[in-house]
Write a protein that holds these residues in place. Structure first.
Motif, PDB file in Angstrom:
ATOM      1  N   LYS A  36     -10.468  11.778  13.713  1.00  0.00           N
ATOM      2  CA  LYS A  36      -8.883  11.509  13.527  1.00  0.00           C
ATOM      3  C   LYS A  36      -8.554  12.989  13.277  1.00  0.00           C
ATOM      4  CE  LYS A  36      -5.322  10.130  10.544  1.00  0.00           C
ATOM      5  NZ  LYS A  36      -5.157   9.870   9.256  1.00  0.00           N
ATOM      6  N   LEU A  79     -17.021  10.857   9.042  1.00  0.00           N
ATOM      7  CA  LEU A  79     -15.823  10.359   9.956  1.00  0.00           C
ATOM      8  C   LEU A  79     -15.431  11.715  10.534  1.00  0.00           C
ATOM      9  CD1 LEU A  79     -14.927   7.592   7.657  1.00  0.00           C
ATOM     10  CD2 LEU A  79     -15.236   7.198   9.981  1.00  0.00           C
ATOM     11  N   LYS A 115      -5.777   7.062  -2.288  1.00  0.00           N
ATOM     12  CA  LYS A 115      -5.776   6.200  -1.370  1.00  0.00           C
ATOM     13  C   LYS A 115      -6.938   5.038  -1.310  1.00  0.00           C
ATOM     14  CE  LYS A 115      -3.066   7.946   2.327  1.00  0.00           C
ATOM     15  NZ  LYS A 115      -3.475   8.407   3.604  1.00  0.00           N
ATOM     16  N   SER A 116      -8.135   5.669  -1.431  1.00  0.00           N
ATOM     17  CA  SER A 116      -9.172   4.809  -1.167  1.00  0.00           C
ATOM     18  C   SER A 116      -9.527   3.843  -2.402  1.00  0.00           C
ATOM     19  CB  SER A 116     -10.689   5.490  -0.987  1.00  0.00           C
ATOM     20  OG  SER A 116     -10.853   6.360  -2.191  1.00  0.00           O
ATOM     21  N   GLY A 117      -9.036   4.285  -3.487  1.00  0.00           N
ATOM     22  CA  GLY A 117      -9.329   3.423  -4.737  1.00  0.00           C
ATOM     23  C   GLY A 117     -10.568   3.784  -5.342  1.00  0.00           C
ATOM     24  N   GLU A 168     -17.380  11.024   2.851  1.00  0.00           N
ATOM     25  CA  GLU A 168     -17.046  10.083   3.880  1.00  0.00           C
ATOM     26  C   GLU A 168     -16.153  10.723   5.032  1.00  0.00           C
ATOM     27  OE1 GLU A 168     -14.801   6.732   1.988  1.00  0.00           O
ATOM     28  OE2 GLU A 168     -16.422   6.796   0.493  1.00  0.00           O
ATOM     29  N   ILE A 169     -15.357  11.661   4.452  1.00  0.00           N
ATOM     30  CA  ILE A 169     -14.772  12.529   5.693  1.00  0.00           C
ATOM     31  C   ILE A 169     -15.967  13.190   6.294  1.00  0.00           C
ATOM     32  CG2 ILE A 169     -13.306  14.719   5.946  1.00  0.00           C
ATOM     33  CD1 ILE A 169     -11.559  13.719   3.760  1.00  0.00           C
ATOM     34  N   ALA A 200     -15.337  11.403  -1.584  1.00  0.00           N
ATOM     35  CA  ALA A 200     -14.459  11.268  -0.590  1.00  0.00           C
ATOM     36  C   ALA A 200     -14.838  12.317   0.587  1.00  0.00           C
ATOM     37  CB  ALA A 200     -13.068  11.787  -1.110  1.00  0.00           C
ATOM     38  N   ARG A 213     -11.485  18.007 -17.022  1.00  0.00           N
ATOM     39  CA  ARG A 213     -12.730  18.670 -17.254  1.00  0.00           C
ATOM     40  C   ARG A 213     -13.582  19.204 -16.192  1.00  0.00           C
ATOM     41  NH1 ARG A 213     -17.332  15.595 -20.313  1.00  0.00           N
ATOM     42  NH2 ARG A 213     -17.470  13.846 -18.961  1.00  0.00           N
ATOM     43  N   GLY A 228      -6.605  11.140  -0.038  1.00  0.00           N
ATOM     44  CA  GLY A 228      -7.678  10.321   0.219  1.00  0.00           C
ATOM     45  C   GLY A 228      -8.221   9.652  -0.783  1.00  0.00           C
ATOM     46  N   VAL A 229      -8.648  10.293  -1.834  1.00  0.00           N
ATOM     47  CA  VAL A 229      -9.238   9.800  -3.138  1.00  0.00           C
ATOM     48  C   VAL A 229      -8.117   8.787  -3.571  1.00  0.00           C
ATOM     49  CG1 VAL A 229      -9.768  10.171  -5.536  1.00  0.00           C
ATOM     50  CG2 VAL A 229     -10.647  11.855  -3.629  1.00  0.00           C
ATOM     51  N   PRO A 241       1.016  -1.195  -0.192  1.00  0.00           N
ATOM     52  CA  PRO A 241       0.063  -0.064  -0.013  1.00  0.00           C
ATOM     53  C   PRO A 241       0.938   1.309   0.048  1.00  0.00           C
ATOM     54  CG  PRO A 241      -0.122  -1.088   2.029  1.00  0.00           C
ATOM     55  CD  PRO A 241       0.462  -2.008   1.154  1.00  0.00           C
TER      56      PRO A 241
END
Lengths: 612, 716
Positions: free
Chosen positions: A590, A586, A564-566, A582-583, A579, A513, A561-562, A339
């Motif tokens: 963190k 959560l 990383k998240s796949g 999702e942030i 993303a 674009r 994050g994008v 990773p």
């Protein structure tokens, strides 16, 4: 059909009329015979250049390596590409420089992930970018040859996962650790085996004694004696690895027998004892079995043998785009990609200790990323620096065959030598002094990602002032959700003077674009801009309208994050949207790490973005 | 127990063989049937010809060759797939893979020769990107085994990639036109903006300055000549001599213009700069010539008003050219539009997947449910007949097929090739002569053709058509029409089979295109009842994943019998090597199991959980369980990991009520992943799982040992 195909292949080949040096073409049928020759040439040369032909590079404009990428996101992008696409052609060129002469042995391997050993390996499916295939076709790539005759392979991880027996079936050669104390059962077992083998050997040796056929076949049945090839053999059932050890230990005293692990039947392990007529015959049998094993191993690992050879030779590997190419090599031939970049490089360097990136060398002489294309870089250098290098290719020209593939790797060699001669790096490595690279090369080996910020020599950054500026990623803000068709200039016009944060110098560029990036040259303004976007403080009218229409902003962490998240959707805007949601869900979980990574902001480079 | 295991093996086999149904076909023999191969070079004339053939045809058979069928092993069809899941799997396949060959074969009944005339066409198709930067991803997946399969039948990949016809779906075309609108709607747009901001360029290099100066003279002289009224058409002023190949006087919409040829883009930029700087009445524009390449022009305008007018004209011109390029990019879709607009009877063999491909490639993105999909398909193709449905549902035909396989080549050889069997068969139809089919390609007609199983789409389409015509004949349908052209699709005997397709052959679910209803055996045939009898109660099923690889269905069943009593589960089906479905006999057992699993995992290492019969299943420590609905969710996802467990992990599914375990995992993996994106790599899970497994095993062994010892003591 056949006729048609051969015709079109030839006409495609006919397009290439440039002076070309012969490259040895390797396919499934001539792979085994070539590998020995390849082995020699790799061990006798000083460097190895490799070049890969892939079925695609990136799935969407924002997914290619952009100047806004940090080392981490660049790796994630390379990882994504390596996992999706396939290598169809792998060119290797072991070369050395002797008396300012390039001695090269180029090979071009056609690959296809055919399921040779196990269904679903090496790859169940792979992606193709149609533009990539089209341009390969224009260069005369023969897809039929690739699918019909390409060499298959298994990665190291796959090989062990497939549980293909790699251990030798020969038991004589293996030396066991001195076994722990014999138990009574062990002694009994050993004695039983010994007498049984002795009896059997006697029986075999006295075969000239005429015997009733019925009795002899009964004897065979009871004694479990069989035929191994043309030699008599005896099968002994064992039930544990310990008994295998005991058997081989006990039977050491018999000189003329070879112990072979019987092909495993379900649940039952067995040893075959093969009787040979003499010492000579024994050696013959051992060699036979070893050859067979080697052949099988070759079938399993396939093309990976080439990778293994490059690795064991420990020669410096020259590539044009090291991060991408080695991401492919790692994922296809070694193991699934880890990773993080750190794990990747450390895993890779255990296999390839010296990796030299041509792109990196080009930067040293002041050619920035502009020269992505090998040929243009070569012609540029040829115009500016007049050092000539002789090329000597040691593969003999195959008659009646047009070699059209794998010239990329030759160009790579040439460019590498050219660059080294410009940089006054001597590539002539004295006999025996292998592992030591010239200091200048040593310094720039294993640089996978070379943004100027990471560049260890401050001097070289200066070359780019005026064209490129370094900016901390914390000064970048992603903008999306604007009307489609808006250009960077339109956005800048709207933003300009809409608020105090835009009073100082800033830049807007399009990433794809649907998404743009704003660069604040004044530190801290990005934070305040984001805060204002959140709080809904008043901007000028036009910007307010845009916000009500759905304009959104996010910081660089979201982009990371994008990656990383796949979430690799075709439009960056959509990914950022998801993303941020999702942030938000959560949030508070963190505290964001404060990372002061820097990226290189290059104006020249960003112009390309507008053309996306 | 063994029987159940067998069932699993059979279903897996079934799933593997019946999906790519052409795998079953016989080995290729000598090619006999002529095909019209169509690539981009002969597409236009072939299309014109095809239009005529389709218009005259009684029905059109189609067949497709794709680059793959399933994007992951668990995306294959299984008998326990509910119809909605089956559709999701078909949708996934159609979205990801590309069509490389498209067979179209119009069949026309010729009354004079009392035979069908077939025109087999074999189109090579490739999704080449024809419009630059339209934002669509021209990427497709290839299944390695499918490519190998195509290679085995000598598929020509070079022709496909080099010469394949590209296409644009209806929705792509709309999108591109809309995009064009937004570009040309803007009035402020500068016509020559495509060249970048030319005025930014500064004359720095000596060569540039000299070139600009020369250009200024050239253009100036040309302008002066123009104003003097000299006829510049043929005679150029003296100084232009050396460059007169590069500069030619032409006209742009009645205005005199200077065409500039053969210069580099940098030089063109300089010319633009010079023109704008020094000549008020000259405008530098790009127009699209007849050969669709962009032609730089310097145009003379009388006034500022005229100049504005010119800009408008140029823009209109450019727009038209852009529209033309979009129109020309439609490519192969013209064939689909043709089939749709002629509203002919379409014949396919097990063609649900084919139709999904047709829809997603040539019409638009696939709808999310089967019902929406079929109703959309009906608007484009009002009557479709599937020969596989026909052969399996009609009892007469089913008997002719000897109740065996109805794969394409098998059916073809039984119905259309084998000499008609001597009439000992009971149906009494077998002794009738066969329908004659002539092949016509490029005006040549062949009445005697051999079989040629080439696995080319055109040939497969031809075979399908032959099977259909023969089947109609055996059903006693009269081909001599009263109303030519549309007789077949209104025939009473065929009516009950039209618009019924196998949603998936594996479990025999048939979908009615008219209503969107689906279910096994909706045609009420005897064969359906014979072949597919397994019924599933989906609410009684749970999905387990992350199982130990070596665990067999038999073992799972045993464990469950021990834990819940024998007869507690009715079946176990493997999805792939690490995932399986367990069907309980009663609904309440589902929740019982989930609770038990929870409590076992909570009491992580205590002896009860280790000794529990289910511990064998849960030993990896990362086993998750969920209900059937979760399976649907996973199938919905656009991702396709090879292992189901990885897929579930990637889309963030932790399973139902396994929170305790989930927390545990989070703690362990917290170092490598940020909580914001809780998808960790499967590799890390694997290793950690393996670690716990070995420790667990050790404990079990120890406990077993001690138990044995105590038992021995007791007996003593």
């Amino acid at each position: 059909m056949y006729l048609r195909r051969s015709l079109c292949t030839q006409s495609a080949a006919g397009h290439r009329r440039r002076r070309q040096l012969p490259v040895k073409q390797v396919i499934k049928s001539n792979f085994s015979e070539t590998i020995a020759e390849f082995k020699d040439s790799i061990f006798s040369s000083d460097f190895v250049a490799v070049s890969l032909q892939k079925t695609g590079g990136y799935s969407a404009p924002w997914q290619k390596l952009l100047p806004i990428d940090t080392e981490e996101t660049a790796y994630l992008k390379a990882k994504r590409a390596a996992e999706r696409f396939q290598v169809l052609q792998f060119s290797v060129c072991p070369f050395s420089v002797k008396a300012s002469k390039l001695i090269a042995n180029p090979y071009n391997f056609q690959l296809f992930p055919r399921h040779e050993v196990k269904v679903g390996m090496p790859s169940y499916s792979f992606s193709c970018q149609s533009s990539c295939l089209t341009s390969m076709a224009q260069e005369g790539f023969d897809f039929n040859a690739c699918v019909y005759n390409g060499i298959s392979y298994l990665s190291r991880a796959q090989e062990s996962a497939a549980k293909v027996q790699t251990g030798s079936v020969l038991l004589n050669s293996c030396s066991f650790q001195s076994t722990s104390a014999f138990t009574v059962a062990d002694v009994i077992f050993a004695e039983r085996i010994k007498t049984r083998v002795k009896n059997w050997m006697n029986g075999c040796n006295n075969q000239h004694k005429t015997e009733d056929t019925l009795i002899s076949s009964l004897r065979k049945l009871v004694g479990r004696s069989e035929i191994y090839g043309s030699r008599p053999s005896l099968t002994i059932d064992v039930c544990s690895e310990r008994q295998v050890q005991l058997t081989s230990e006990v039977l050491k005293e018999f000189v003329n027998i070879v112990l072979v692990r019987a092909p495993a039947k379900v649940g039952v392990e067995a040893i075959q004892v093969v009787l040979t007529s003499s010492e000579e015959d024994k050696n013959l049998l051992v060699k036979e079995i070893q050859d067979l094993e080697e052949e099988q191993g070759r079938l399993v690992s396939g093309f990976r043998e080439v990778i293994d050879l490059i690795s064991t030779s420990q020669k410096p590997v020259v590539v044009h785009n090291s991060l991408n190419d080695f991401a492919f090599i790692h994922s296809k031939f070694l193991a699934p990609l880890p990773p993080t970049m750190y794990e990747f490089t450390s895993s890779l360097l255990t296999v390839f200790p010296h990796i030299l990136d041509i792109n990196h060398l080009m930067k040293e002489i002041g050619l920035f990323n502009k020269m992505n294309n090998l040929s243009s870089a070569i012609s540029y250098l040829d115009r500016r620096f007049s050092t000539s290098t002789d090329m000597e290719v040691s593969n003999e020209e195959e008659t009646g065959r047009v070699n059209v593939h794998g010239h990329c790797v030759m160009r790579e060699c040439y460019l590498f030598i050219k660059l080294c001669s410009i940089l006054k790096i001597s590539l002539e490595i004295r006999e025996g002094g292998h592992t030591q690279l010239p200091a200048a090369l040593q310094r720039c080996s294993n640089m996978f990602f070379s943004s100027d910020a990471r560049y260890p020599f401050d001097d070289d950054v200066r070359i780019w002032t005026g064209k490129s500026r370094t900016v901390s990623v914390s000064n970048l803000v992603f903008l999306w959700g604007f009307r489609s068709g808006m250009s960077a200039q339109d956005l800048k016009d709207v933003l300009c003077n809409s608020h105090d944060v835009f009073s100082e110098e800033f830049d807007v560029k399009m990433v794809d674009r649907t998404c743009a990036i704003v660069v604040f040259w004044t530190p801290g303004f990005s934070k305040s801009f984001l805060r204002i976007m959140d709080s809904g403080e008043l901007f000028s009218n036009k910007l307010k309208d845009m916000i009500s229409e759905g304009l959104q902003a996010a910081d660089y962490e979201t982009y990371k994050g994008v990656c990383k998240s796949g979430l690799w959707k075709p439009d960056l805007a959509e990914c950022l949207d998801q993303a941020t949601n999702e942030i938000k869900e959560l949030s508070g979980a963190k505290t964001q790490q404060q990372e002061q990574s820097l990226i290189c902001w290059n104006n020249d480079e960003m112009i390309n973005l507008d053309e996306l | 127990m063994r029987k159940n295991y067998l069932v699993r093996v059979l279903t897996r086999l079934n799933a593997r063989t019946s999906q790519p149904l052409r795998f079953l076909c016989s080995a290729p023999s000598a090619a006999g049937v002529e095909l019209k191969n169509v690539t981009k070079s002969n597409f236009e004339p072939a299309l014109t010809e095809l239009r005529r053939h389709v218009r005259e045809a009684d029905f059109v058979s189609i067949d497709l060759e794709m680059t793959g069928i399933t994007s992951a092993p668990w995306r294959e069809c299984f008998e326990f797939d509910r119809p909605d899941i089956q559709y999701l799997k078909v949708k996934d396949s159609a979205q990801k893979f590309a069509v490389v060959q498209f067979g179209v074969c119009p069949f026309r009944w010729d009354q004079h020769s009392t035979s069908f005339v077939a025109h087999p066409h074999n189109f090579y198709v490739f999704p080449r990107q024809e419009i630059a930067g339209d934002g669509f991803s021209y990427e497709f997946l290839c299944q390695t085994s499918s490519l190998e399969f195509l290679a085995r039948y000598q598929f020509d990949f070079n022709t496909c990639i080099n010469e394949g016809i590209s296409y644009l779906s209806r929705s792509q075309e709309e999108e591109a036109l809309k995009c064009l609108d937004s570009v040309y709607k803007d009035d402020v747009l500068d016509v020559s903006s495509n060249l970048g901001n030319g005025s930014d360029m500064q004359l720095v290099r000596m060569a540039d300055i000299l070139f600009a100066e020369r250009m200024k003279n050239v253009v100036g002289e040309w302008r002066a000549g123009l104003l003097r009224g000299v006829n510049c058409g043929s005679e150029s002023p003296g100084s232009l001599n050396d460059t007169n190949q590069k500069f030619q006087t032409t006209f742009f919409q009645t205005r005199p213009a200077l065409a500039v040829n053969g210069l580099t883009s940098r030089q063109l930029k300089l010319i633009k700069l010079v023109t704008e700087k020094h000549f008020n009445d000259l405008t530098y524009v790009h127009v699209t010539g007849e050969s669709s390449c962009r032609l730089p022009l310097i145009v003379y305008t009388d006034s500022a008003k005229d100049r504005e007018l010119l800009k408008g004209e140029v823009k209109a011109c450019q727009r038209k050219a852009a529209e033309m390029s979009i129109k020309s990019a439609i490519g192969f879709r013209h064939v689909i539009d043709l089939l749709s607009s002629e509203r002919k009877l379409i014949v396919g063999h097990n063609c649900f997947l084919d139709l999904a491909h047709v829809y997603s490639k040539f019409i638009g993105p696939l709808p999310s449910t089967a019902q929406e999909f079929v109703s959309a398909v009906q608007t484009y193709f009002p009557s479709i007949i599937d020969t596989k449905v026909l052969l399996n549902s009609d009892d007469v035909l089913w008997r002719i097929m000897k109740k065996g396989s109805t794969s394409l080549s098998k059916a073809f050889s039984l119905l259309c090739l084998l000499p008609v069997a001597p009439t000992s068969t009971s149906n009494g139809l077998a002794d009738k002569p066969r329908v004659k089919v002539d092949v016509q390609v490029d005006g040549q007609r062949f009445s005697n053709w051999n079989s040629g199983a080439k696995h080319e789409a055109g040939y497969d389409a031809f075979m399908t058509g032959c099977i259909f015509s023969e089947a109609c004949f055996r059903l006693g349908i009269d081909f001599n029409p009263q109303a030519p052209g549309s007789i077949l699709q209104h025939n009473e005997k065929l009516q009950k089979y039209i618009n019924y397709l196998y949603l998936s052959w594996v479990n025999g679910d048939i979908i009615d295109l008219k209503t969107g209803k689906s279910g096994t055996d909706s045609l009420g045939s005897a064969t359906g009842r014979q072949r597919w009898h397994t019924k599933f109660t989906f609410s009684n099923m749970i999905l387990l994943w992350g199982l130990p690889t070596k665990l067999k269905a038999k073992d799972i069943r045993e464990c469950f019998y021990k834990a819940f009593g024998s007869g507690s589960i009715t079946s176990v089906h493997h999805l792939d090597e690490t995932a399986a479905f367990v069907q309980f006999s009663r609904a309440e057992l589902v929740s019982d199991f989930l609770e038990l699993k929870d409590s076992l995992e909570r009491g992580n290492k205590n002896p009860i959980s280790v000794l529990h019969p289910l511990s064998r299943i849960l030993e990896t420590g990362c086993v998750r369980a969920a209900t059937y609905e979760m399976y649907k969710e996973v199938c919905c996802s656009p991702l396709s990991e090879v292992l189901f467990a990885d897929q579930a992990e990637r889309i963030g599914w932790k399973g139902a009520s396994v929170d305790v375990n989930g927390e545990d995992d989070c703690e362990r993996e917290g170092e490598t992943t940020s909580p914001a994106f809780p998808k960790q790599s499967s590799a890390s899970v694997r290793t950690s799982a393996a670690g716990t497994r070995s420790s667990m095993n050790l404990q079990t062994d120890q406990i077993m040992d001690s138990l044995c010892r105590s038992a021995a003591q007791l007996s003593r």
